[in-house]
Enzyme design. Structure first.
Site, PDB file in Angstrom:
ATOM      1  N   ALA A 152      25.172  33.243 -71.392  1.00  0.00           N
ATOM      2  CA  ALA A 152      25.622  32.862 -72.395  1.00  0.00           C
ATOM      3  C   ALA A 152      27.241  32.802 -72.648  1.00  0.00           C
ATOM      4  CB  ALA A 152      25.164  34.021 -73.349  1.00  0.00           C
ATOM      5  N   GLU A 153      27.907  33.894 -71.946  1.00  0.00           N
ATOM      6  CA  GLU A 153      29.381  33.842 -72.065  1.00  0.00           C
ATOM      7  C   GLU A 153      29.819  32.771 -71.251  1.00  0.00           C
ATOM      8  OE1 GLU A 153      32.889  36.925 -70.963  1.00  0.00           O
ATOM      9  OE2 GLU A 153      30.920  37.815 -71.353  1.00  0.00           O
TER      10      GLU A 153
ATOM     11  N   LEU B 208      24.795  17.047 -32.750  1.00  0.00           N
ATOM     12  CA  LEU B 208      24.886  18.029 -31.739  1.00  0.00           C
ATOM     13  C   LEU B 208      23.855  17.732 -30.576  1.00  0.00           C
ATOM     14  CD1 LEU B 208      24.933  21.138 -34.008  1.00  0.00           C
ATOM     15  CD2 LEU B 208      26.836  20.168 -32.560  1.00  0.00           C
TER      16      LEU B 208
ATOM     17  N   GLU C 249      26.308  20.622 -45.056  1.00  0.00           N
ATOM     18  CA  GLU C 249      24.803  20.195 -44.892  1.00  0.00           C
ATOM     19  C   GLU C 249      24.238  20.404 -46.550  1.00  0.00           C
ATOM     20  OE1 GLU C 249      21.781  18.943 -42.055  1.00  0.00           O
ATOM     21  OE2 GLU C 249      24.061  19.369 -41.945  1.00  0.00           O
TER      22      GLU C 249
ATOM     23  N   CYS D  79     -12.183  22.875 -69.194  1.00  0.00           N
ATOM     24  CA  CYS D  79     -12.337  23.353 -67.878  1.00  0.00           C
ATOM     25  C   CYS D  79     -11.429  24.699 -67.567  1.00  0.00           C
ATOM     26  CB  CYS D  79     -11.706  22.297 -66.970  1.00  0.00           C
ATOM     27  SG  CYS D  79     -11.768  22.484 -65.258  1.00  0.00           S
TER      28      CYS D  79
ATOM     29  N   LYS E 164      21.003  26.612 -38.211  1.00  0.00           N
ATOM     30  CA  LYS E 164      21.011  25.158 -38.251  1.00  0.00           C
ATOM     31  C   LYS E 164      20.032  24.768 -39.252  1.00  0.00           C
ATOM     32  CE  LYS E 164      20.487  20.862 -35.703  1.00  0.00           C
ATOM     33  NZ  LYS E 164      19.409  20.276 -36.689  1.00  0.00           N
TER      34      LYS E 164
ATOM     35  N   CYS F 174     -15.955  22.280 -63.879  1.00  0.00           N
ATOM     36  CA  CYS F 174     -16.720  22.286 -65.539  1.00  0.00           C
ATOM     37  C   CYS F 174     -17.611  21.097 -65.660  1.00  0.00           C
ATOM     38  CB  CYS F 174     -15.590  21.947 -66.593  1.00  0.00           C
ATOM     39  SG  CYS F 174     -14.686  20.379 -66.711  1.00  0.00           S
TER      40      CYS F 174
ATOM     41  N   CYS G 115     -16.060  16.850 -62.371  1.00  0.00           N
ATOM     42  CA  CYS G 115     -15.202  17.972 -61.981  1.00  0.00           C
ATOM     43  C   CYS G 115     -15.997  19.122 -61.314  1.00  0.00           C
ATOM     44  CB  CYS G 115     -14.426  18.486 -63.151  1.00  0.00           C
ATOM     45  SG  CYS G 115     -13.682  20.219 -62.958  1.00  0.00           S
TER      46      CYS G 115
ATOM     47  N   CYS H   6      -9.220  15.761 -63.899  1.00  0.00           N
ATOM     48  CA  CYS H   6     -10.588  16.244 -64.711  1.00  0.00           C
ATOM     49  C   CYS H   6      -9.958  15.975 -66.121  1.00  0.00           C
ATOM     50  CB  CYS H   6     -10.872  17.643 -64.412  1.00  0.00           C
ATOM     51  SG  CYS H   6     -12.037  18.449 -65.684  1.00  0.00           S
TER      52      CYS H   6
END
Length: 670
Positions: free
Chosen positions: A37-38, A86, A178, A435, A118, A415, A412, A430
């Site tokens: 917040a600050e 490399l 990287e 469900c 790496k 269900c 499903c 579904c």
């Protein structure tokens, strides 16, 4: 243009210095000093001054990181010095051969080495001129890369201006690093993509590469990328005699050096460092695929030079692939919280990278078809970090006779509701509202402030209600009693009474809120309100066909099909009736009347005084409409800070443009 007062200039400099300092503590050193917040208050104050005095905005201001309009493609940029790759070794014997060559070329018996993980990411170069970030690019072919400056500026661990605490800022610094995505961020991103019906990223490197190549830097900024710096090309105006000193200088300049780096005295130290990193790799917060070993002395690095595209003074000691073969025993769909069915393979247990794997996600049916995974198949697994594991390939030569392709069920498995695959999606879903696999998330969403606004319906309470079978669908909330709630963990009498009062209050609601609470896909507050205004009642909406639904403002064919499909499901209709029987009475809404009645506005950019949803609510309260795009029918375009393409289109069409002050006058918000 009047010159800024010394007080304004001093405050600007202090704010930028403070924000850069706290950015470095948070994003580079992981040691924040102040609460969010600050920090936000400092940032807002800087934005306010720059908004009042735009001529004082500088390229290195923290406000300039994100927000520009999307770039149309990436131009190329030539590296001043070639970015090398490399060479690899995969065993202690191969590393000994590398070390022997180095010792022989230098004529030395002992050498200190710098070692570092790496990180499996995307190689980039950051060019700083007199301390200011000038260009950022990908490695490309080592000689020419893509200019992704705008996106790299959006990454919070990349300083826009170098600090000069202990080391003088170089006249030019071409730092190599990287770009990677932390594993926790990677897991969260993939969960969100799967729940949205999108294909998950195969690995963290792919996720980082995709985020870095976004045309809109705001998307890059939201992906949680980190840049770890591990090397240098041009270094003018600063003397650094060793690699470990270079990494220390990076930290002083505000760059994030590659983590877990250290110096070792000899070959045995390298071997021990490799073994330690291999043991720790599963606990690291980022993906690594080996140990980078470098001659520490930078003068000796220069003497050794390079061969083709690889330096003679460095090598990557790669980890052995973490792979294993096993057999698919079953293939079943797993139902996620948003109803997405994910195919999962149950496996003969197998050890991969120190973990026993029994199940593996196959992500979606397109992936199943591409790899042609079937029950009985022998598959090769790979485990990238502690994130996946995933199926690399199917050993088709070992496939048993009669193995059939996997087919997603029509209903499903949890269900029994219909399973559908929406057009232009890879996911099967579904459509059953009750469900159990989706119920917890739906309950939380139902109680959300923008829906039924039931305060106290938190995650832990919902888990108990569902896990203990007390609540089996949304309507069961309205049949809870005090005795039942008091019997739950951390639920006293007062808390139970407060929750019941909140639930009772929610029985009286508006039709738009009720529609949002039902969780119909792609029906948010604006669409829910448009539906309520158009049909007038819940019964009329439930009876509407796809064609009638497309007659609603801003409802296209896809959304109309989803709404119709939702109300065509018998279980969903039954649930709506149960909610009504429990006393939930969605009230119709009428079009707001006011001074903006019939007016169409488009919002672009960022407003300092309010969020965009709040601005939209103010417009609608006065009878106006907020549209998504600019057309000849638009009455006004409201342009906040960093307005983009919509502002240009408004100017091209001659649409009146309001700045924030004129907009506030229009909605009488001041």
């Amino acid at each position: 243009m009047p010159r800024p007062s010394r007080d304004v200039q001093r405050e600007l400099e202090d704010l930028r210095r403070l924000i850069a300092h706290h950015d470095r503590l948070y994003h580079v050193l992981d040691a924040p000093e102040i609460p969010d917040a600050e920090y936000d208050a400092l940032f807002r104050r800087l934005e306010a001054i720059e908004r009042e005095r735009p001529e004082l905005v500088t390229p290195d201001s923290p406000t300039q990181r994100v927000g520009a309009a999307p770039h149309e493609g990436f131009p190329t940029v030539a590296h001043r010095q070639q970015m090398l790759s490399l060479s690899n070794v995969t065993s202690a014997e191969e590393f000994d051969e590398f070390a022997a060559r180095v010792h022989k070329l230098l004529g030395r018996e002992r050498l200190a080495f710098a070692v570092e993980p790496k990180i499996d990411g995307v190689a980039v170069e950051l060019v700083y001129e007199d301390g200011l970030l000038a260009v950022g690019s990908t490695r490309g072919d080592g000689l020419v890369g893509e200019d992704v400056t705008r996106n790299l500026r959006a990454i919070r661990s990349v300083p826009l201006r170098l600090a000069a605490d202990r080391h003088p800022v170089p006249a030019r610094l071409d730092v190599r690093g990287e770009v990677y995505i932390p594993l926790a961020t990677f897991r969260r991103t993939n969960r969100e993509r799967e729940e949205a019906g999108q294909a998950p990223f195969a690995n963290p490197r792919n996720a980082a590469a995709g985020a870095l190549k976004q045309l809109d830097p705001r998307v890059t900024a939201a992906r949680g990328l980190v840049v770890a710096c591990h090397g240098v090309g041009t270094l003018d105006g600063a003397a650094v005699d060793s690699h470990h000193a270079l990494l220390a200088a990076f930290a002083d300049w505000g760059l994030r050096p590659v983590p877990l780096h250290r110096m070792v005295e000899d070959r045995d130290g390298v071997v021990a460092a490799f073994a330690a990193l291999e043991r720790e790799r599963d606990a690291l917060p980022f993906e690594v695929d080996g140990l980078v070993v470098k001659v520490d002395d930078r003068e000796l690095q220069g003497l050794l030079g390079q061969v083709s595209r690889s330096p003679r003074w460095a090598v990557a000691w790669k980890f052995a692939p973490r792979r294993a073969e096993t057999r698919v025993l079953k293939m079943l769909p797993s139902v996620g919280r948003t109803g997405v069915l994910t195919p999962v393979a149950e496996l003969e247990p197998v050890g991969v990278g120190g973990v026993t794997v029994r199940n593996v996600s196959l992500h979606n049916m397109d992936e199943v078809a591409r790899k042609d995974v079937r029950v009985g198949d022998t598959v090769l697994l790979e485990r990238a970090g502690d994130v996946i594991p995933y199926v690399v390939e199917v050993k088709r030569a070992l496939r048993p006779d009669g193995a059939e392709p996997f087919v997603m069920p029509a209903h499903c498995p949890v269900c029994g509701a219909e399973v559908v695959r929406p057009e232009d999606e890879v996911a099967y879903r579904c459509v059953g509202l009750a469900c159990p696999a989706q119920l917890k998330q739906r309950l939380r969403f139902f109680g959300h402030r923008g829906a039924m606004d039931v305060e106290g319906l938190g995650e832990k309470l919902v888990d108990q209600l569902v896990d203990q079978g007390i609540v089996r669908d949304l309507a069961d909330l309205y049949h809870l009693d005090e005795a039942t709630l008091v019997g739950l963990e951390r639920m006293g009498t007062k808390s139970a009474q407060n929750l019941l009062a909140q639930i009772a209050r929610s029985r009286t609601t508006t039709l738009p809120r009720f529609l949002v609470g039902l969780g119909i896909r792609q029906v948010g507050e604006a669409t829910a309100k448009a539906l309520a205004l158009h049909f007038g009642s819940l019964d009329a909406l439930m009876a509407a066909d796809v064609e009638a639904l497309q007659g609603v403002r801003d409802v296209g064919p896809e959304v109309a099909a989803l709404i119709h499909q939702f109300f065509a499901e018998p279980r969903n209709r039954a649930l709506v009736e149960r909610l009504r029987a429990a006393g939930v009475a969605p009230e119709p809404v009428t079009e707001a009347k006011g001074p903006l009645a019939g007016k169409k506005l488009v919002l672009t950019g960022t407003l300092a005084s309010m969020s965009r949803p709040e601005a939209q609510r103010r417009v609608e309260a006065l009878g106006g409409r907020v549209l998504a795009s600019v057309s000849k029918e638009t009455d006004w375009v409201v342009a906040g800070a960093e307005a983009g393409a919509k502002l240009k289109r408004a100017e091209k069409l001659g649409i009146p443009v309001l700045d924030e002050d004129r907009f506030l006058d229009l909605v009488k918000a001041r």
